[in-house]
Design a protein around this motif. Structure first.
Motif, PDB file in Angstrom:
ATOM      1  N   TYR A  42       0.968  -1.183   0.076  1.00 12.45           N
ATOM      2  CA  TYR A  42       0.001  -0.041   0.029  1.00 12.45           C
ATOM      3  C   TYR A  42       0.869   1.158  -0.356  1.00 12.45           C
ATOM      4  O   TYR A  42       2.078   1.411  -0.058  1.00 12.45           O
ATOM      5  CB  TYR A  42      -0.667   0.201   1.042  1.00 12.45           C
ATOM      6  N   PHE A  43       0.335   2.446   0.017  1.00 17.69           N
ATOM      7  CA  PHE A  43       0.967   3.714   0.014  1.00 17.69           C
ATOM      8  C   PHE A  43       0.382   4.638   1.190  1.00 17.69           C
ATOM      9  O   PHE A  43      -0.666   4.322   1.541  1.00 17.69           O
ATOM     10  CB  PHE A  43       0.762   4.392  -1.290  1.00 17.69           C
ATOM     11  N   PRO A  44       1.228   5.538   1.591  1.00 17.10           N
ATOM     12  CA  PRO A  44       0.610   6.343   2.753  1.00 17.10           C
ATOM     13  C   PRO A  44      -0.277   7.341   1.979  1.00 17.10           C
ATOM     14  O   PRO A  44      -0.260   7.771   0.588  1.00 17.10           O
ATOM     15  CB  PRO A  44       2.059   7.204   3.236  1.00 17.10           C
ATOM     16  N   ALA A  45      -1.413   7.650   2.786  1.00 19.60           N
ATOM     17  CA  ALA A  45      -2.177   8.742   2.307  1.00 19.60           C
ATOM     18  C   ALA A  45      -1.440  10.125   2.232  1.00 19.60           C
ATOM     19  O   ALA A  45      -0.282  10.240   2.756  1.00 19.60           O
ATOM     20  CB  ALA A  45      -3.287   9.066   3.488  1.00 19.60           C
ATOM     21  N   TYR A  53       0.005   8.259   8.993  1.00 21.96           N
ATOM     22  CA  TYR A  53      -0.425   8.148   8.000  1.00 21.96           C
ATOM     23  C   TYR A  53      -1.335   6.843   7.690  1.00 21.96           C
ATOM     24  O   TYR A  53      -0.939   5.788   8.099  1.00 21.96           O
ATOM     25  CB  TYR A  53       0.673   7.742   6.565  1.00 21.96           C
ATOM     26  N   ALA A  54      -2.653   6.854   7.121  1.00 18.80           N
ATOM     27  CA  ALA A  54      -3.393   5.739   6.710  1.00 18.80           C
ATOM     28  C   ALA A  54      -2.739   4.974   5.513  1.00 18.80           C
ATOM     29  O   ALA A  54      -2.003   5.640   4.712  1.00 18.80           O
ATOM     30  CB  ALA A  54      -4.834   5.995   6.356  1.00 18.80           C
ATOM     31  N   ALA A  55      -2.962   3.685   5.423  1.00 16.54           N
ATOM     32  CA  ALA A  55      -2.416   2.987   4.253  1.00 16.54           C
ATOM     33  C   ALA A  55      -3.636   2.954   3.181  1.00 16.54           C
ATOM     34  O   ALA A  55      -4.884   2.727   3.560  1.00 16.54           O
ATOM     35  CB  ALA A  55      -2.193   1.468   4.562  1.00 16.54           C
ATOM     36  N   ILE A  56      -3.166   3.385   1.978  1.00 16.39           N
ATOM     37  CA  ILE A  56      -4.354   3.482   0.912  1.00 16.39           C
ATOM     38  C   ILE A  56      -3.765   2.851  -0.525  1.00 16.39           C
ATOM     39  O   ILE A  56      -2.757   2.265  -0.512  1.00 16.39           O
ATOM     40  CB  ILE A  56      -4.479   5.028   0.398  1.00 16.39           C
ATOM     41  N   ASP A  57      -4.806   2.455  -1.294  1.00 17.83           N
ATOM     42  CA  ASP A  57      -4.504   1.780  -2.703  1.00 17.83           C
ATOM     43  C   ASP A  57      -3.628   3.013  -3.521  1.00 17.83           C
ATOM     44  O   ASP A  57      -3.384   4.040  -3.129  1.00 17.83           O
ATOM     45  CB  ASP A  57      -5.596   1.165  -3.268  1.00 17.83           C
ATOM     46  N   ASN A  58      -3.237   2.493  -4.639  1.00 12.89           N
ATOM     47  CA  ASN A  58      -2.516   3.315  -5.539  1.00 12.89           C
ATOM     48  C   ASN A  58      -3.562   4.158  -6.612  1.00 12.89           C
ATOM     49  O   ASN A  58      -3.958   3.877  -7.534  1.00 12.89           O
ATOM     50  CB  ASN A  58      -1.410   2.757  -6.566  1.00 12.89           C
ATOM     51  N   GLU A  60      -4.074   8.088  -5.191  1.00 10.53           N
ATOM     52  CA  GLU A  60      -3.956   9.231  -4.957  1.00 10.53           C
ATOM     53  C   GLU A  60      -2.801   9.984  -5.969  1.00 10.53           C
ATOM     54  O   GLU A  60      -1.909   9.202  -6.465  1.00 10.53           O
ATOM     55  CB  GLU A  60      -3.539   9.717  -3.432  1.00 10.53           C
ATOM     56  N   TRP A  61      -2.760  11.560  -6.232  1.00 14.46           N
ATOM     57  CA  TRP A  61      -1.720  12.039  -6.988  1.00 14.46           C
ATOM     58  C   TRP A  61      -0.369  12.195  -6.319  1.00 14.46           C
ATOM     59  O   TRP A  61       0.769  12.218  -6.719  1.00 14.46           O
ATOM     60  CB  TRP A  61      -2.238  13.484  -7.169  1.00 14.46           C
ATOM     61  N   THR A  62      -0.273  11.533  -4.992  1.00 13.85           N
ATOM     62  CA  THR A  62       0.835  11.740  -4.236  1.00 13.85           C
ATOM     63  C   THR A  62       1.712  10.302  -3.987  1.00 13.85           C
ATOM     64  O   THR A  62       2.780  10.583  -3.492  1.00 13.85           O
ATOM     65  CB  THR A  62       0.404  12.195  -2.668  1.00 13.85           C
ATOM     66  N   ASN A  63       1.025   9.211  -4.641  1.00 10.59           N
ATOM     67  CA  ASN A  63       1.556   8.051  -4.295  1.00 10.59           C
ATOM     68  C   ASN A  63       3.177   7.896  -4.756  1.00 10.59           C
ATOM     69  O   ASN A  63       3.911   7.158  -4.038  1.00 10.59           O
ATOM     70  CB  ASN A  63       0.687   6.867  -5.096  1.00 10.59           C
ATOM     71  N   GLY A  64       3.451   8.725  -5.720  1.00 11.07           N
ATOM     72  CA  GLY A  64       4.956   8.529  -6.239  1.00 11.07           C
ATOM     73  C   GLY A  64       5.880   9.107  -5.185  1.00 11.07           C
ATOM     74  O   GLY A  64       7.166   8.612  -5.373  1.00 11.07           O
ATOM     75  N   PHE A  65       5.620   9.918  -4.489  1.00 16.10           N
ATOM     76  CA  PHE A  65       6.548  10.407  -3.417  1.00 16.10           C
ATOM     77  C   PHE A  65       7.005   9.267  -2.588  1.00 16.10           C
ATOM     78  O   PHE A  65       8.145   9.376  -2.012  1.00 16.10           O
ATOM     79  CB  PHE A  65       5.889  11.551  -2.554  1.00 16.10           C
ATOM     80  N   TRP A  66       6.345   8.233  -1.961  1.00 13.29           N
ATOM     81  CA  TRP A  66       6.666   7.247  -1.434  1.00 13.29           C
ATOM     82  C   TRP A  66       7.439   6.404  -2.180  1.00 13.29           C
ATOM     83  O   TRP A  66       8.703   6.005  -1.415  1.00 13.29           O
ATOM     84  CB  TRP A  66       5.449   6.358  -1.041  1.00 13.29           C
ATOM     85  N   THR A  67       7.332   6.308  -3.263  1.00  5.39           N
ATOM     86  CA  THR A  67       8.239   5.259  -4.234  1.00  5.39           C
ATOM     87  C   THR A  67       9.384   6.170  -4.343  1.00  5.39           C
ATOM     88  O   THR A  67      10.491   5.416  -4.129  1.00  5.39           O
ATOM     89  CB  THR A  67       7.458   5.018  -5.451  1.00  5.39           C
ATOM     90  N   GLY A  68       9.475   7.468  -4.533  1.00  2.00           N
ATOM     91  CA  GLY A  68      10.828   8.082  -4.484  1.00  2.00           C
ATOM     92  C   GLY A  68      11.593   7.973  -3.416  1.00  2.00           C
ATOM     93  O   GLY A  68      12.787   7.883  -3.470  1.00  2.00           O
TER      94      GLY A  68
END
Length: 391
Positions: A42-45, A53-58, A60-68
């Motif tokens: 999952y990804f952080p909200a 942070y809640a865990a969310i699916d892919n 949101e517009w922000t999910n790339g920041f976690w992968t980065g």
């Protein structure tokens, strides 16, 4: 119009030597390690609630920041646990673009530059390259040839959203420049060039403050009016938007070598720095300069710090502002590490005291995942010769 920097008000501090820098990096890695078990699939909200942070699916517009964040951690340490989760993320981004899950907006650059494009550069993944190029194609479809901008939000036929640009898009443009380099198709870079020129002409006011958003007539190409979406007022300067401008125009120089953008980034930086509170961390809107009752935005500060280093690197060695911008970036990032770091217990974030969306009362005095990313990116710039994912 030159915007001069007022005399420096940086408090005295020891230089950020390698030992101290490695300590700050270790603090960030400890917090990423704490996040890994929760966000493996999952990804952080976008922002936290009470520091979590809640865990969310892919979605949101922000999910790339976690992968980065994960790619940065892997580049920094070589530890496979970061790469494994990052590659799981990249597969998720491939599925997302194939299924068109919430991709009808300009933030495709935030999503895919830090996930797929970075992954392709670092590992050679063909899947990452393919999904990055598909994201670039979708972003190119949002370019309006009459307005000469990439429409930020909404259906391309929506009369309320047509011809609307926002300053955040400066950081989405590197996806288009990357696509031109990868394919040889100059249409991607041409659209980015035109959007960047319009942003310079319309989003920046004479005093080097910035509009968050601007509307352009899509029948004639004539400018209509500027306004805010997340700032205090239409004529104030939203701090995160100003930070996007500093960084985005510095990157504009990197990609185009047009000296206009280097000068513009410097003017925006001076406007920003002249309005910082005593601790060097901006309030959420630059209309507020030193009010202890006004929420700070650590995420905007982190973006600005990395943007200042991008700007400083572009300036000639003889330019005295080069050293000044580096000193400010170090001062900001050091204060973030000293006073804005999330605790290891009771939180699953890196930085606290950010602001997501003040008018909507969302994520106020909370962690913001992009703030976490840019904080580590700034430290990475200071620690190693490093090629930005936006390059």
């Amino acid at each position: 119009m030159t915007i001069a920097l007022e005399p420096l008000a940086l408090r005295e501090r020891a230089p950020l030597d390698t030992t101290r820098l490695d300590s700050l990096l270790g603090d960030v890695l400890a917090r990423i390690d704490r996040m890994l078990p929760q966000f493996g699939e999952y990804f952080p909200a976008p922002s936290s609630q009470q520091g979590v942070y809640a865990a969310i699916d892919n979605v949101e517009w922000t999910n790339g920041f976690w992968t980065g964040l994960l790619w940065l951690a892997w580049e920094l340490t070589g530890e496979e646990r970061y790469r494994r989760v990052a590659e799981t993320n990249v597969a998720s981004f491939a599925t997302r673009i194939e299924r068109h899950v919430n991709v009808d907006h300009h933030d495709l650059g935030f999503l895919y530059t830090l996930s797929a494009c970075a992954g392709h550069r670092l590992t050679g993944s063909t899947q990452a390259r393919s999904s990055g190029l598909e994201a670039a194609r979708l972003l190119l479809k949002r370019f309006d040839p009459i307005a000469r901008v990439i429409q930020a939000w909404g259906d391309m036929k929506n009369p309320k959203e047509r011809g609307r640009m926002i300053i955040d898009c400066n950081l989405n443009l590197p996806l288009l420049y990357w696509a031109t380099r990868e394919t040889g198709n100059k249409d991607f870079a041409a659209a980015a060039d035109q959007h960047l020129a319009r942003a310079a002409d319309l989003l920046v006011r004479p005093d080097a403050s910035t509009f968050h958003t601007y509307y352009i007539d899509t029948k004639t190409g004539a400018p209509r009016h500027g306004s805010t979406h997340q700032g205090f007022s239409d004529d104030s300067s939203w701090a995160r938007g100003q930070a996007w401008g500093i960084y985005g125009f510095a990157l504009g120089w990197r990609h185009t070598r047009d000296a206009r953008y280097l000068d513009l980034a410097s003017r925006l930086a001076n406007h920003f720095l002249n309005r910082l509170p005593a601790d060097g961390i901006c309030c959420w809107d630059l209309i507020f300069t030193d009010d202890d009752q006004t929420p700070r935005d650590s995420s905007a500060a982190a973006i600005a710090a990395s943007g200042l280093l991008e700007l400083a690197q572009a300036l000639p060695l003889s330019d005295e502002l080069r050293e000044t911008y580096e000193a400010w970036a170090i001062a900001i990032v050091t204060t973030l590490g000293e006073a804005y770091l999330a605790p290891l217990d009771g939180s699953n974030a890196v930085l606290l005291h950010g602001v997501y969306h003040m008018p909507n009362k969302a994520g106020v005095d909370e962690a913001c995942i992009w703030g976490d990313y840019f904080y580590l990116e700034t430290l990475m710039r200071l620690r190693h010769p490093w090629q930005p994912y936006w390059a």
